[in-house]
Design a protein around this motif. Structure first.
Motif, PDB file in Angstrom:
ATOM      1  N   TRP A  57       8.660 -67.680  -7.397  1.00  0.00           N
ATOM      2  CA  TRP A  57       8.469 -68.924  -6.635  1.00  0.00           C
ATOM      3  C   TRP A  57       8.217 -68.679  -5.155  1.00  0.00           C
ATOM      4  O   TRP A  57       8.181 -69.612  -4.362  1.00  0.00           O
ATOM      5  CB  TRP A  57       9.691 -69.824  -6.807  1.00  0.00           C
ATOM      6  N   SER A  58       8.063 -67.403  -4.759  1.00  0.00           N
ATOM      7  CA  SER A  58       7.760 -67.029  -3.376  1.00  0.00           C
ATOM      8  C   SER A  58       8.885 -67.419  -2.420  1.00  0.00           C
ATOM      9  O   SER A  58       8.655 -67.786  -1.267  1.00  0.00           O
ATOM     10  CB  SER A  58       6.449 -67.694  -2.927  1.00  0.00           C
ATOM     11  N   MET A  59      10.147 -67.290  -2.908  1.00  0.00           N
ATOM     12  CA  MET A  59      11.311 -67.612  -2.086  1.00  0.00           C
ATOM     13  C   MET A  59      12.221 -66.401  -1.864  1.00  0.00           C
ATOM     14  O   MET A  59      13.123 -66.446  -1.013  1.00  0.00           O
ATOM     15  CB  MET A  59      12.128 -68.739  -2.735  1.00  0.00           C
ATOM     16  N   LEU A  60      11.997 -65.328  -2.601  1.00  0.00           N
ATOM     17  CA  LEU A  60      12.840 -64.144  -2.473  1.00  0.00           C
ATOM     18  C   LEU A  60      12.668 -63.523  -1.090  1.00  0.00           C
ATOM     19  O   LEU A  60      11.559 -63.338  -0.606  1.00  0.00           O
ATOM     20  CB  LEU A  60      12.478 -63.117  -3.548  1.00  0.00           C
ATOM     21  N   GLY A  61      13.786 -63.223  -0.458  1.00  0.00           N
ATOM     22  CA  GLY A  61      13.753 -62.654   0.869  1.00  0.00           C
ATOM     23  C   GLY A  61      13.614 -63.672   1.978  1.00  0.00           C
ATOM     24  O   GLY A  61      13.640 -63.323   3.161  1.00  0.00           O
ATOM     25  N   GLN A  90       9.711 -77.374   3.313  1.00  0.00           N
ATOM     26  CA  GLN A  90      10.417 -76.313   2.597  1.00  0.00           C
ATOM     27  C   GLN A  90      11.180 -75.362   3.525  1.00  0.00           C
ATOM     28  O   GLN A  90      11.686 -74.336   3.069  1.00  0.00           O
ATOM     29  CB  GLN A  90       9.425 -75.524   1.734  1.00  0.00           C
ATOM     30  N   THR A  91      11.243 -75.693   4.787  1.00  0.00           N
ATOM     31  CA  THR A  91      12.097 -74.964   5.722  1.00  0.00           C
ATOM     32  C   THR A  91      13.301 -75.842   6.013  1.00  0.00           C
ATOM     33  O   THR A  91      13.151 -76.942   6.542  1.00  0.00           O
ATOM     34  CB  THR A  91      11.338 -74.634   7.022  1.00  0.00           C
ATOM     35  N   HIS A 140      16.521 -71.692   4.084  1.00  0.00           N
ATOM     36  CA  HIS A 140      15.250 -71.186   3.566  1.00  0.00           C
ATOM     37  C   HIS A 140      14.165 -71.448   4.588  1.00  0.00           C
ATOM     38  O   HIS A 140      14.132 -72.504   5.225  1.00  0.00           O
ATOM     39  CB  HIS A 140      14.872 -71.848   2.241  1.00  0.00           C
ATOM     40  N   CYS A 141      13.261 -70.480   4.744  1.00  0.00           N
ATOM     41  CA  CYS A 141      12.121 -70.619   5.640  1.00  0.00           C
ATOM     42  C   CYS A 141      10.835 -70.456   4.822  1.00  0.00           C
ATOM     43  O   CYS A 141      10.642 -69.423   4.165  1.00  0.00           O
ATOM     44  CB  CYS A 141      12.192 -69.580   6.758  1.00  0.00           C
ATOM     45  N   PHE A 142       9.985 -71.454   4.840  1.00  0.00           N
ATOM     46  CA  PHE A 142       8.761 -71.468   4.055  1.00  0.00           C
ATOM     47  C   PHE A 142       7.857 -70.305   4.442  1.00  0.00           C
ATOM     48  O   PHE A 142       7.626 -70.035   5.616  1.00  0.00           O
ATOM     49  CB  PHE A 142       8.020 -72.790   4.289  1.00  0.00           C
TER      50      PHE A 142
END
Length: 306
Positions: free
Chosen positions: A75-79, A278-279, A297-299
């Motif tokens: 989902w492009s959220m890791l890290g 999404q940030t 979370h930072c987009f």
């Protein structure tokens, strides 16, 4: 003596209070803007400020779960997501929200430990700045059951097999809408948008679910609903605290949740200098343990490896 439990499968209960004479957002939630210098000085005259200690060894299970980490990568959220835990030194009451959040961002231990992801370098750093103004939004947190999402099935957004109903691709800001689930989440003009009321969309569990479904820049969407629901449930259970009343025998949520945005002298500095849906940063306060979890979370693009 009352005892603590994880969020279970009970029906939702809870009351949302609204302070008269305050500012509210479009959905009716209280939105406070705090000038930290003036407010902190006034607060100290009445009560000593909250102080905080970073619990660096506090384990966050869902961030270490290999299955969830694989999903975050997809989902492009890791890290790009973190959860930090701080303890505080005084009993917390919900009406103290302003002084609590003010003290949090003014605390020296918070400044040197609160993680921020740079939008330019995508490297983790710490806040390390003098915050001048804070926007605080109270986030309702009343849901005790994932039955909250059953309307996705009854409205045929999700089929009996768990597969999400597809649609023709369209675009909304940074997101590709290729199924009816994202229509429900993003498109107010969609016929299915109203299956969740404005009040339900404010709930913390809905916000977590929506954040997971939308993901990051290179998000690969799921064909079935279960990965979203199960990850949402796991996160919600770990972040939110509940208490069982020994007399009434019911379970109630005791956590208080705030969404926060902080400004320094140049503008927004937290959760990022770049605003995006999404940030986000949420403070989840447990008044019994005197802990506050920071969900951040930072987009962006995420990582391609574990």
């Amino acid at each position: 003596m009352s005892s603590s439990y994880n969020v279970g499968g009970q029906e939702p209960i809870g009351i949302t209070l609204r302070d008269p004479g305050k500012n509210f957002n479009a959905a009716g939630r209280f939105l406070a803007t705090i000038n930290t210098g003036e407010a902190m000085a006034a607060e100290r005259a009445v009560k000593p400020a909250f102080t905080f200690r970073y619990l660096s060894n506090k384990k966050i299970n869902f961030l270490e779960d290999s299955k969830i980490r694989d999903l975050f990568m997809k989902w492009s959220m890791l890290g790009r997501m973190s959860v930090q835990v701080f303890s505080f030194d005084q009993h917390f009451q919900p009406y103290e929200k302003d002084s609590f959040v003010q003290a949090f961002f003014q605390d020296s231990n918070v400044k040197v430990n609160l993680k921020v992801l740079s939008p330019l370098s995508s490297e983790w750093t710490t806040l390390g700045k003098e915050v001048k103004e804070i926007q605080v939004e109270e986030v309702p947190c009343n849901q005790l059951s994932m039955l909250f999402f059953d309307c996705l099935y009854t409205e045929e957004i999700v089929r009996e097999t768990g597969h999400i109903t597809k649609c023709l691709d369209e675009f909304y800001e940074d997101f590709v809408i290729s199924d009816q689930l994202r229509q429900v989440l993003l498109l107010e003009e969609s016929d299915k948008y109203q299956i969740f009321s404005d009040k339900e969309r404010e709930e913390f569990v809905f916000r977590i679910f929506k954040h997971l479904c939308l993901g990051g820049v290179l998000c690969q969407y799921e064909d079935t609903i279960d990965p979203y629901l199960e990850t949402c449930k796991t996160m919600y259970k770990e972040l939110v605290s509940v208490q069982k009343d020994p007399d009434a025998k019911d379970i109630r949520i005791i956590s208080t949740v705030f969404k926060v945005i902080a400004n320094d002298e140049y503008g927004i500095c937290y959760p990022s200098t770049n605003k995006h849906e999404q940030t986000f940063a949420y403070l989840i306060v447990d008044p019994l343990k005197c802990h506050v979890h920071v969900l951040y979370h930072c987009f962006g693009g995420g990582l391609f490896c574990n």
